[in-house]
Scaffold this motif. Structure first.
Motif, PDB file in Angstrom:
ATOM      1  N   VAL A  71      29.140 -54.054  93.542  1.00 65.63           N
ATOM      2  CA  VAL A  71      29.611 -53.174  92.464  1.00 65.63           C
ATOM      3  C   VAL A  71      28.438 -52.724  91.598  1.00 65.63           C
ATOM      4  CG1 VAL A  71      31.053 -53.026  90.401  1.00 65.63           C
ATOM      5  CG2 VAL A  71      31.920 -54.191  92.445  1.00 65.63           C
ATOM      6  N   ILE A  72      27.528 -53.651  91.266  1.00 70.85           N
ATOM      7  CA  ILE A  72      26.350 -53.302  90.468  1.00 70.85           C
ATOM      8  C   ILE A  72      25.540 -52.208  91.161  1.00 70.85           C
ATOM      9  CG2 ILE A  72      24.146 -54.150  89.576  1.00 70.85           C
ATOM     10  CD1 ILE A  72      26.553 -55.161  88.022  1.00 70.85           C
ATOM     11  N   LEU A  73      25.290 -52.379  92.456  1.00 69.30           N
ATOM     12  CA  LEU A  73      24.494 -51.397  93.205  1.00 69.30           C
ATOM     13  C   LEU A  73      25.187 -50.050  93.296  1.00 69.30           C
ATOM     14  CD1 LEU A  73      23.153 -53.658  96.113  1.00 69.30           C
ATOM     15  CD2 LEU A  73      21.886 -52.795  94.137  1.00 69.30           C
ATOM     16  N   SER A  74      26.515 -50.053  93.266  1.00 70.11           N
ATOM     17  CA  SER A  74      27.251 -48.789  93.334  1.00 70.11           C
ATOM     18  C   SER A  74      27.295 -48.069  91.996  1.00 70.11           C
ATOM     19  CB  SER A  74      28.681 -49.043  93.830  1.00 70.11           C
ATOM     20  OG  SER A  74      29.446 -49.733  92.859  1.00 70.11           O
ATOM     21  N   ARG A  75      26.898 -48.779  90.917  1.00 73.27           N
ATOM     22  CA  ARG A  75      26.965 -48.173  89.579  1.00 73.27           C
ATOM     23  C   ARG A  75      25.595 -48.140  88.906  1.00 73.27           C
ATOM     24  NH1 ARG A  75      32.209 -48.148  87.869  1.00 73.27           N
ATOM     25  NH2 ARG A  75      31.494 -46.394  86.619  1.00 73.27           N
ATOM     26  N   LEU A  76      24.542 -47.969  89.680  1.00 69.86           N
ATOM     27  CA  LEU A  76      23.194 -47.994  89.122  1.00 69.86           C
ATOM     28  C   LEU A  76      22.972 -46.923  88.065  1.00 69.86           C
ATOM     29  CD1 LEU A  76      20.960 -48.699  92.261  1.00 69.86           C
ATOM     30  CD2 LEU A  76      21.591 -50.284  90.439  1.00 69.86           C
ATOM     31  N   ARG A  77      23.593 -45.781  88.236  1.00 74.97           N
ATOM     32  CA  ARG A  77      23.357 -44.659  87.311  1.00 74.97           C
ATOM     33  C   ARG A  77      23.810 -44.986  85.897  1.00 74.97           C
ATOM     34  NH1 ARG A  77      22.180 -39.697  89.363  1.00 74.97           N
ATOM     35  NH2 ARG A  77      23.152 -38.699  87.556  1.00 74.97           N
ATOM     36  N   ILE A  78      24.906 -45.731  85.767  1.00 76.78           N
ATOM     37  CA  ILE A  78      25.395 -46.026  84.413  1.00 76.78           C
ATOM     38  C   ILE A  78      24.692 -47.230  83.806  1.00 76.78           C
ATOM     39  CG2 ILE A  78      27.667 -45.103  85.006  1.00 76.78           C
ATOM     40  CD1 ILE A  78      28.690 -48.007  84.941  1.00 76.78           C
ATOM     41  N   LEU A  79      24.005 -48.029  84.632  1.00 79.23           N
ATOM     42  CA  LEU A  79      23.366 -49.241  84.131  1.00 79.23           C
ATOM     43  C   LEU A  79      21.911 -49.048  83.746  1.00 79.23           C
ATOM     44  CD1 LEU A  79      24.812 -51.863  86.641  1.00 79.23           C
ATOM     45  CD2 LEU A  79      25.261 -51.752  84.186  1.00 79.23           C
ATOM     46  N   ALA A  80      21.287 -47.939  84.156  1.00 83.58           N
ATOM     47  CA  ALA A  80      19.872 -47.715  83.879  1.00 83.58           C
ATOM     48  C   ALA A  80      19.722 -46.668  82.788  1.00 83.58           C
ATOM     49  CB  ALA A  80      19.146 -47.250  85.148  1.00 83.58           C
ATOM     50  N   PRO A  81      19.353 -47.083  81.555  1.00 80.99           N
ATOM     51  CA  PRO A  81      19.100 -46.106  80.511  1.00 80.99           C
ATOM     52  C   PRO A  81      18.007 -45.136  80.917  1.00 80.99           C
ATOM     53  CG  PRO A  81      19.174 -48.329  79.619  1.00 80.99           C
ATOM     54  CD  PRO A  81      19.156 -48.449  81.099  1.00 80.99           C
ATOM     55  N   GLU A  82      17.998 -43.985  80.292  1.00 78.06           N
ATOM     56  CA  GLU A  82      17.072 -42.930  80.654  1.00 78.06           C
ATOM     57  C   GLU A  82      15.619 -43.399  80.614  1.00 78.06           C
ATOM     58  OE1 GLU A  82      16.250 -39.156  82.025  1.00 78.06           O
ATOM     59  OE2 GLU A  82      18.202 -40.042  81.635  1.00 78.06           O
ATOM     60  N   ARG A  83      15.257 -44.215  79.599  1.00 81.62           N
ATOM     61  CA  ARG A  83      13.856 -44.628  79.474  1.00 81.62           C
ATOM     62  C   ARG A  83      13.429 -45.565  80.604  1.00 81.62           C
ATOM     63  NH1 ARG A  83      16.496 -47.413  75.363  1.00 81.62           N
ATOM     64  NH2 ARG A  83      16.396 -49.698  75.400  1.00 81.62           N
ATOM     65  N   ASP A  84      14.406 -46.289  81.194  1.00 84.39           N
ATOM     66  CA  ASP A  84      14.088 -47.170  82.314  1.00 84.39           C
ATOM     67  C   ASP A  84      13.613 -46.352  83.499  1.00 84.39           C
ATOM     68  OD1 ASP A  84      13.863 -49.367  83.855  1.00 84.39           O
ATOM     69  OD2 ASP A  84      16.000 -49.720  84.140  1.00 84.39           O
ATOM     70  N   VAL A  85      14.327 -45.254  83.786  1.00 88.21           N
ATOM     71  CA  VAL A  85      13.982 -44.398  84.914  1.00 88.21           C
ATOM     72  C   VAL A  85      12.655 -43.680  84.654  1.00 88.21           C
ATOM     73  CG1 VAL A  85      14.737 -42.475  86.316  1.00 88.21           C
ATOM     74  CG2 VAL A  85      16.418 -44.099  85.455  1.00 88.21           C
ATOM     75  N   VAL A  86      12.467 -43.221  83.429  1.00 85.01           N
ATOM     76  CA  VAL A  86      11.235 -42.488  83.080  1.00 85.01           C
ATOM     77  C   VAL A  86      10.015 -43.384  83.233  1.00 85.01           C
ATOM     78  CG1 VAL A  86       9.992 -41.407  81.180  1.00 85.01           C
ATOM     79  CG2 VAL A  86      12.384 -40.867  81.540  1.00 85.01           C
ATOM     80  N   GLU A  87      10.120 -44.645  82.773  1.00 79.90           N
ATOM     81  CA  GLU A  87       8.990 -45.562  82.839  1.00 79.90           C
ATOM     82  C   GLU A  87       8.596 -45.855  84.291  1.00 79.90           C
ATOM     83  OE1 GLU A  87      10.386 -48.816  80.587  1.00 79.90           O
ATOM     84  OE2 GLU A  87      10.152 -47.770  78.676  1.00 79.90           O
TER      85      GLU A  87
END
Length: 420
Positions: A401-417
């Motif tokens: 379930v966690i892997l299927s919902r990665l988009r909602i669990l990663a704040p924008e700054r996490d992806v940017v970094e």
């Protein structure tokens, strides 16, 4: 490895907090191991030994959520220092325990320590994000998770030795000394994060109402939004599984694997070996992976390895697969803890982080109690292996379930970094 090296060498305040945690956790394991031995020796009762678990599990359920309100109001470094000092003081009544008639003092001390821990844990987890750079947070959390495994290995061995040679008084003095050392390390922390001023309410009733509102707000944050709800549900489901595991793993080793007490102790402690290795790997890779990805992959692998451990006795005789499995499961376990903690820290702001952690710890504590109660009944009715399989499935399905919902669990700054 670069971030791991930088966190350990350049982040002085974090290094002090990490060292303080390692020292005090080692003392906890020394006391926990030694008291478990002595309570049974004094009473000859497994029920009396079970009372130690009850005394340690009740405060997270009853106090954990409310303690988070105070953590958000107080200076977190000072909170950790004071709780370490109080921990050392609370241990002193153990010096008066000489026979079974004073067993109630042991329960009282364990209850007091568990109450203090409800303030320390949220304060520590809330302080860490302010001590390291944001991109180093996952590495820092991986190192934090590793300290518990190191403390478990050292403390359990030393606790058993002290229990056999020095008795309860020596256990208490050694544990108290570790808290004093931890307090001294925390006094060296220079960082003073800017704290939001808490508006003082005039009178007792308005103050109580304001605290109630802040407490409710912490629970609301845990249940608001799909990301935090997922974090909350995962914690509850896996908490039930941990309660099942803590109740049925000893019977599993005895009845299903044919092992004795020594085998049980060695199999249980072998997970710490994998956890230490896993913590180093997770810390080294911390800047290369999204925290939510590490959490999900860790949970899936953790569940699969647990399922393999629980099911192999149906097809294979012997103890060595259990040893191997418990060492292997430490690696994804470290990934799971580091990833989940980082996600929670990034989903919350500093002003409410203590309340969120307090509410999550309380919910997980209640779930563990539910798991312990259910396992005690279902283990006899359904069987040990089928009930333990549910624990493994909880982590495996939760990870999917966690892997299927990665988009909602990663704040924008996490992806940017990560992209930088």
């Amino acid at each position: 490895m670069k971030d791991l090296w930088q966190v350990l060498t350049r982040q002085r305040d974090y290094r002090l907090v990490l060292s303080a945690g390692l020292v005090s956790l080692t003392g906890d394991w020394i006391l926990r191991t030694g008291l478990a031995f002595h309570v049974y020796v004094l009473t000859g009762s497994t029920l009396a030994s079970g009372g130690l678990l009850l005394a340690s599990f009740l405060p997270p359920v009853l106090l954990g959520s409310l303690a988070g309100v105070f953590v958000d109001r107080w200076d977190r470094r000072r909170t950790m220092i004071v709780t370490n000092l109080l921990h050392a003081i609370v241990l002193l009544p153990l010096l008066l325990v000489h026979d079974e008639s004073a067993i109630w003092l042991i329960y009282l001390v364990i209850l007091g320590q568990s109450c203090l821990q409800q303030f320390f844990r949220p304060a520590e987890q809330s302080l860490v994000p302010s001590l390291v750079e944001s991109r180093q947070l996952l590495t820092a959390n991986a190192l934090n998770s590793q300290t518990s495994d190191i403390a478990r290995l050292i403390g359990a061995a030393v606790g058993g030795m002290l229990a056999a040679t020095g008795g309860i008084a020596l256990l208490a003095l050694v544990d108290a000394a570790t808290y004093v050392v931890a307090m001294a390390l925390l006094l060296g922390v220079r960082h003073r994060p800017e704290r939001l001023k808490v508006e003082r309410a005039g009178g007792v009733r308005p103050a109580v109402l304001k605290m109630k509102a802040e407490w409710v707000e912490g629970i609301r944050i845990c249940l608001s939004g799909p990301a935090m709800r997922l974090v909350f549900v995962f914690g509850v489901v896996t908490g039930v599984g941990e309660g099942v595991m803590s109740t049925l793993f000893a019977p599993f080793v005895s009845a299903e694997l044919g092992g004795d007490g020594t085998a049980y102790g060695l199999i249980t402690s072998s997970q710490a070996v994998g956890g230490i290795i896993g913590g180093l790997v997770a810390a080294a890779l911390g800047s290369r992976f999204r925290a939510a990805m590490m959490w999900g992959v860790g949970a899936v692998a953790f569940g699969l390895i647990d399922l393999a451990i629980f099911l192999y006795p149906l097809f294979w005789d012997g103890l060595w697969p259990a040893f191997a499995g418990m060492i292997l499961v430490g690696l994804p376990g470290a990934f799971l803890v580091a990833g989940a903690m980082t996600v929670i820290q990034r989903l919350t702001d500093d002003a409410s982080r203590g309340r969120v952690f307090g509410a999550l710890f309380a919910a997980e504590g209640l779930a563990v109690l539910v798991g312990i109660s259910a396992a005690g009944v279902l283990g006899d009715v359904v069987g040990i292996i089928p009930v333990l399989v549910v624990q493994g499935l909880g982590f495996f399905v939760g990870g999917i379930v966690i892997l299927s919902r990665l988009r909602i669990l990663a704040p924008e700054r996490d992806v940017v970094e990560l992209a930088a």
